[in-house]
Design a protein around this motif. Sequence first.
Motif, PDB file in Angstrom:
ATOM      1  N   LYS A  77     -27.824  31.867 -27.905  1.00  0.00           N
ATOM      2  CA  LYS A  77     -28.602  32.817 -27.107  1.00  0.00           C
ATOM      3  C   LYS A  77     -29.818  32.176 -26.448  1.00  0.00           C
ATOM      4  N   SER A  78     -30.396  31.196 -27.097  1.00  0.00           N
ATOM      5  CA  SER A  78     -31.613  30.576 -26.562  1.00  0.00           C
ATOM      6  C   SER A  78     -31.370  29.817 -25.259  1.00  0.00           C
ATOM      7  N   VAL A  79     -30.116  29.431 -25.016  1.00  0.00           N
ATOM      8  CA  VAL A  79     -29.805  28.675 -23.787  1.00  0.00           C
ATOM      9  C   VAL A  79     -28.793  29.445 -22.926  1.00  0.00           C
ATOM     10  N   ARG A  80     -28.751  30.743 -23.111  1.00  0.00           N
ATOM     11  CA  ARG A  80     -27.769  31.564 -22.403  1.00  0.00           C
ATOM     12  C   ARG A  80     -27.832  31.374 -20.892  1.00  0.00           C
ATOM     13  N   SER A  81     -29.025  31.446 -20.327  1.00  0.00           N
ATOM     14  CA  SER A  81     -29.155  31.336 -18.871  1.00  0.00           C
ATOM     15  C   SER A  81     -28.691  29.976 -18.360  1.00  0.00           C
TER      16      SER A  81
END
Length: 291
Positions: free
Chosen positions: A64-68
């Motif tokens: 989730k922390s690197v989703r973008s």
Amino acid sequence: MKVANLPQKWYGWNDFLRMAGMIHKVTPNNYLEFARSLEASDPDVKAKSEVLIQHLETCYSDMKSVRSDIEDIEFLVPYNIDNSMNVESSLPCFKTTSGLVSISQSVHSKYQYVVWSTVSILPEYAANGTLLTQLNISGTPPEDKVLQHITNLCDVCSRAKCSVKEEVMESIYEYLKTQSNICDNLKQKDVLVVHIPQHRVFVSASQVMENLEDEILPYLYEAPTRYGKYYDVFKRMGMNNQANCDTYAQVLTRIYECNMQQELQLRGDASYDYGTEWNVEVSAVPSETYC
């Protein structure tokens, strides 16, 4: 130094290798590095891409922390549009520079016929509804891309008389049923968006009448019954129920324009006579050309 998978014959040494420092859990940075390393020229690129998607689905909370960042990386093999529809002979499919596609810049394959030339299509293995929801990706095409695609397709087909499949046009009209803004733009631009299968032409909706006793080709056409369930879409784009005085005035204007603005020649006396037939000489106009 690149990361590689542990050979199967070494699995018995798994615990020892972990103690020695072997990576046994994929970190977000590991994931990004691997995704960015994929190349379309790699014969195993699809398999690698599928593994990345599978890991993202099962370990989404860890990523989730690197989703973008993940959404914007081109690491997916694009969807192959249905060849049976022969669409690429009309308009080439959209291709990225890398040959791969990203999640954020692609749409669901169910929209393939309304955007194949302007937007990347998500491969089936990445079009999982749960994953798209987690990534907050709608998978629906942007209006401007749909408008551009339909305009380009109809323009090419109207000039080249390409043999576009009726099923393709049905998919487009079906999509337009809920897209009033796109319909309004097509009407405003006077795009030749109505396919007349029996004449193998594309014409403006303003040239089509739902009820017409006699067609005046290539200026006035009866609505094609093949697309009868889409008459409401055609009307939104400019089709009328029946011809009126304004309709025939527009036909005369087009005839005049097609004859290079030469003076229209009338047959009969200059004075009005109920017994005289007045006909416009239009023999110079090609029978299947819209000017």
